[in-house]
Design a protein around this motif. Structure first.
Motif, short mmCIF file in Angstrom:
data_model
loop_
_atom_site.label_atom_id
_atom_site.label_comp_id
_atom_site.label_asym_id
_atom_site.label_seq_id
_atom_site.Cartn_x
_atom_site.Cartn_y
_atom_site.Cartn_z
N TYR A 72 0.85 -1.20 0.00
CA TYR A 72 0.00 0.00 0.00
C TYR A 72 0.89 1.25 0.00
N TRP A 73 1.89 1.23 0.87
CA TRP A 73 2.82 2.37 0.96
C TRP A 73 3.50 2.62 -0.37
N THR A 74 3.91 1.55 -1.04
CA THR A 74 4.57 1.67 -2.34
C THR A 74 3.62 2.28 -3.37
N GLU A 75 2.38 1.79 -3.39
CA GLU A 75 1.41 2.31 -4.34
C GLU A 75 1.04 3.75 -4.02
N GLY A 76 1.20 4.12 -2.75
CA GLY A 76 0.93 5.49 -2.34
C GLY A 76 2.15 6.38 -2.50
N GLY A 77 3.12 5.94 -3.29
CA GLY A 77 4.21 6.83 -3.66
C GLY A 77 5.47 6.69 -2.81
N SER A 78 5.53 5.70 -1.93
CA SER A 78 6.73 5.49 -1.09
C SER A 78 7.19 6.79 -0.43
N LEU A 79 6.27 7.47 0.21
CA LEU A 79 6.64 8.71 0.89
C LEU A 79 7.59 8.40 2.04
N THR A 80 8.45 9.35 2.35
CA THR A 80 9.39 9.14 3.46
C THR A 80 9.40 10.35 4.37
N LEU A 81 9.85 10.13 5.58
CA LEU A 81 10.08 11.26 6.48
C LEU A 81 11.24 12.08 5.89
N PRO A 82 11.29 13.37 6.27
CA PRO A 82 12.30 14.24 5.68
C PRO A 82 13.74 13.71 5.86
N ASN A 83 13.97 12.98 6.94
CA ASN A 83 15.33 12.52 7.20
C ASN A 83 15.62 11.14 6.60
N LYS A 108 -2.64 9.92 -1.26
CA LYS A 108 -2.07 9.58 -2.58
C LYS A 108 -2.70 8.31 -3.12
N TYR A 109 -2.87 7.34 -2.22
CA TYR A 109 -3.47 6.07 -2.64
C TYR A 109 -4.89 6.31 -3.15
N MET A 110 -5.66 7.10 -2.43
CA MET A 110 -7.06 7.33 -2.80
C MET A 110 -7.17 8.22 -4.04
#
Ligand SMILES: *[C@@H]1O[C@H](CO)[C@@H](O)[C@H](O)[C@H]1NC(C)=O
Ligand SMILES: *[C@@H]1O[C@H](CO)[C@@H](O)[C@H](O)[C@H]1NC(C)=O
Length: 171
Positions: A72-83, A108-110
């Motif tokens: 799900y995280w990957t499909e939602g763009g693999s967002l990361t924390l700033p660090n 992003k997923y939705m």
């Protein structure tokens, strides 16, 4: 119990600020095109998934208050924390255990997969609940009982709260 109560308002407030949604008179149902999920809807998603328990934890590979999986995280763009970078091993758990990063992942997923799962002619929180729980390929299926019960109860409560707020303003 009080951690949940204290947590939610803070979460919503931070979310508003960070998403830049804090404009005067904003209705909850305002549709921001690339952020289709309202705060109320996010709250009901986490309530149904984890009772909004912010303890950093993964259950069967699904982590954080929204119990988001790696796929799900990957499909939602693999967002990361700033660090972090998306290449780091902890990027996934760090993001989905962070309420803001997790909520952005859901948006992003939705935005990507938003569809009329229940065929009622609208794309709304009911569809987002189905998408969140069952994924974009199976969102037409019936919601699992426990998730559905908590989720629908939460949405009804939000509706009631909004109505009573409205009537107290017009009085
Ligand atoms: C949150 O989850 C943790 C781990 O499952 C549990 O120990 C804790 O009691 C829960 N907290 C609340 C407020 O439910
Ligand atoms: C980034 O910050 C988070 C929380 O502040 C921390 O848990 C994580 O380990 C950090 N990641 C790196 C790569 O330093």
């Amino acid at each position: 119990m009080f951690t949940t109560r204290c947590y939610l308002p803070c979460f919503v407030f931070i979310l508003w600020i960070s998403l830049g949604l804090l404009h005067i008179g904003a209705a909850d149902d305002d549709l921001i095109v690339d952020k289709p999920v309202t705060e109320n809807c996010l709250e009901c998603l986490c309530e149904a998934k984890s009772n909004c328990n912010a303890t950093k934890i993964c259950v069967n590979g699904a982590c954080g208050i929204f119990r988001i999986t790696w796929g799900y995280w990957t499909e939602g763009g693999s967002l990361t924390l700033p660090n972090d970078t998306s290449l780091s091993e902890e990027a996934f758990t760090n993001c989905v255990n962070d309420p803001i990063c997790a909520a952005e992942t859901i948006q992003k997923y939705m935005y990507k997969y938003g569809q009329d799962c229940n065929g009622d002619g609208r794309i709304d929180c009911l569809d987002f609940g189905a998408l969140h729980k069952m994924g974009n390929l199976r969102c037409q299926d019936e919601l699992p009982y426990t998730f559905g019960r908590i989720f629908h109860k939460c949405l009804k409560r939000k509706e009631r709260d909004a109505k009573s707020k409205e009537s107290s303003i017009t009085k």
